[in-house]
Design an enzyme around this catalytic site. Structure first.
Site, PDB file in Angstrom:
ATOM      1  N   HIS A  78       0.831  -1.203   0.000  1.00  0.00           N
ATOM      2  CA  HIS A  78       0.000   0.000   0.000  1.00  0.00           C
ATOM      3  C   HIS A  78       0.862   1.250   0.000  1.00  0.00           C
ATOM      4  O   HIS A  78       2.030   1.221   0.389  1.00  0.00           O
ATOM      5  CB  HIS A  78      -0.899   0.018   1.237  1.00  0.00           C
ATOM      6  CG  HIS A  78      -0.136   0.176   2.522  1.00  0.00           C
ATOM      7  ND1 HIS A  78       0.447  -0.901   3.175  1.00  0.00           N
ATOM      8  CD2 HIS A  78       0.180   1.274   3.259  1.00  0.00           C
ATOM      9  CE1 HIS A  78       1.054  -0.475   4.268  1.00  0.00           C
ATOM     10  NE2 HIS A  78       0.915   0.848   4.341  1.00  0.00           N
ATOM     11  N   THR A  80       0.458   4.947   1.725  1.00  0.00           N
ATOM     12  CA  THR A  80      -0.355   5.695   2.676  1.00  0.00           C
ATOM     13  C   THR A  80      -0.769   7.035   2.076  1.00  0.00           C
ATOM     14  O   THR A  80       0.068   7.798   1.595  1.00  0.00           O
ATOM     15  CB  THR A  80       0.401   5.917   3.995  1.00  0.00           C
ATOM     16  OG1 THR A  80       0.741   4.645   4.561  1.00  0.00           O
ATOM     17  CG2 THR A  80      -0.449   6.691   4.986  1.00  0.00           C
ATOM     18  N   MET A 153       5.646  12.196   1.712  1.00  0.00           N
ATOM     19  CA  MET A 153       6.597  11.392   0.958  1.00  0.00           C
ATOM     20  C   MET A 153       5.900  10.104   0.537  1.00  0.00           C
ATOM     21  O   MET A 153       5.852   9.126   1.294  1.00  0.00           O
ATOM     22  CB  MET A 153       7.834  11.057   1.796  1.00  0.00           C
ATOM     23  CG  MET A 153       8.904  10.294   1.012  1.00  0.00           C
ATOM     24  SD  MET A 153      10.216   9.640   2.069  1.00  0.00           S
ATOM     25  CE  MET A 153       9.353   8.332   2.946  1.00  0.00           C
ATOM     26  N   HIS A 155       5.199   6.547  -0.715  1.00  0.00           N
ATOM     27  CA  HIS A 155       6.059   5.368  -0.780  1.00  0.00           C
ATOM     28  C   HIS A 155       5.243   4.107  -0.528  1.00  0.00           C
ATOM     29  O   HIS A 155       4.145   4.167   0.032  1.00  0.00           O
ATOM     30  CB  HIS A 155       7.191   5.456   0.257  1.00  0.00           C
ATOM     31  CG  HIS A 155       6.698   5.412   1.674  1.00  0.00           C
ATOM     32  ND1 HIS A 155       6.178   6.519   2.311  1.00  0.00           N
ATOM     33  CD2 HIS A 155       6.623   4.390   2.567  1.00  0.00           C
ATOM     34  CE1 HIS A 155       5.804   6.183   3.534  1.00  0.00           C
ATOM     35  NE2 HIS A 155       6.065   4.890   3.717  1.00  0.00           N
ATOM     36  N   SER A 157       5.946   0.641   1.372  1.00  0.00           N
ATOM     37  CA  SER A 157       6.900  -0.078   2.217  1.00  0.00           C
ATOM     38  C   SER A 157       7.047  -1.523   1.760  1.00  0.00           C
ATOM     39  O   SER A 157       6.066  -2.182   1.408  1.00  0.00           O
ATOM     40  CB  SER A 157       6.462  -0.037   3.678  1.00  0.00           C
ATOM     41  OG  SER A 157       6.652   1.246   4.228  1.00  0.00           O
ATOM     42  N   TYR A 160       9.099  -3.783   7.166  1.00  0.00           N
ATOM     43  CA  TYR A 160       9.041  -3.099   8.454  1.00  0.00           C
ATOM     44  C   TYR A 160      10.071  -3.745   9.372  1.00  0.00           C
ATOM     45  O   TYR A 160      10.208  -4.974   9.411  1.00  0.00           O
ATOM     46  CB  TYR A 160       7.669  -3.248   9.101  1.00  0.00           C
ATOM     47  CG  TYR A 160       6.540  -2.475   8.457  1.00  0.00           C
ATOM     48  CD1 TYR A 160       6.765  -1.425   7.570  1.00  0.00           C
ATOM     49  CD2 TYR A 160       5.214  -2.801   8.760  1.00  0.00           C
ATOM     50  CE1 TYR A 160       5.725  -0.724   7.004  1.00  0.00           C
ATOM     51  CE2 TYR A 160       4.165  -2.107   8.195  1.00  0.00           C
ATOM     52  CZ  TYR A 160       4.418  -1.065   7.317  1.00  0.00           C
ATOM     53  OH  TYR A 160       3.365  -0.381   6.764  1.00  0.00           O
TER      54      TYR A 160
END
Length: 218
Positions: A78, A80, A153, A155, A157, A160
């Protein structure tokens, strides 16, 4: 006889003590809960833009390859759009619908594989901040009342975790070896999702998709 009288008085004493304790429990102050006036509990929510179905397997394969080597929890690919906001589910759903209404599908392209400085931005695909991408987030954040201390920003991911700088560099290099052309990936965003995402849960087991909205064609 005296023994029976004593036993009766003892039972009466216990009754008085029990009744007094019950009155105390009823009248004592009850701590406040986190339930709002509408009876709904507040939770942490965020809004995600998700890649199309034909792109998700490619990104997941890359994520799984990195996770098998460097660890970390599993999560869905995803980008954000709205960061963490604390709302009741009713409010979150209403704001989500308002944010999606009138928002059209838009395109995204990957600039590079990059690394960050904290758990939720360990290794990620940096998305080119086009006007479409930035404005979609700005509109949604305004409706949700979300204000970030840093510029947006965009992005996606990939990993994590709390890795050292050396480990992050290895993971970054590993991402390119797993998918050499990932830096040229581009795709349309046609769906937004509302997720319950309590960041206190680093296992992500309590994260839950609440709603999905298909954007109007561009």
């Amino acid at each position: 006889m005296f023994r029976d009288l004593f036993f009766i008085r003892f039972l009466a004493f216990l009754g008085v003590v029990g009744f007094s304790l019950l009155v105390f429990l009823i009248t004592m102050d009850v701590p406040a809960t986190t339930v709002t006036t509408d009876g709904a509990q507040k939770n942490d929510y965020s809004v995600w833009a998700v890649p199309p179905e034909d792109v998700i397997p490619r990104i997941k394969k890359l994520m799984e390859g990195l996770r098998s080597e460097f660890g970390g929890p599993q999560f869905e690919p995803h980008m954000t759009v709205v960061g963490l906001v604390s709302l009741t589910q009713v409010d979150a759903l209403a704001k989500f619908k308002a944010a999606c209404d009138g928002l059209k599908a838009y395109n995204c392209s990957v600039d590079s594989v990059a690394t960050g400085t904290f758990f939720y931005q360990c290794v990620y695909l940096l998305i080119h901040p086009t006007t479409e991408v930035v404005e979609a987030s700005a509109k949604s954040c305004s409706i949700f009342g979300f204000k970030s201390a840093t510029p947006y920003m965009p992005h996606i991911s990939l990993l994590y975790g709390d890795l050292t700088d050396e480990e992050k560099k290895k993971a970054q290099e590993r991402a390119y070896s797993l998918d050499e052309s990932i830096g040229q990936l581009s795709f349309p965003v046609t769906r937004l999702q509302l997720w319950k995402t309590p960041t206190s849960d680093n296992t992500l087991t309590s994260w839950e998709k609440i709603a999905e909205y298909n954007l109007s064609p561009n």
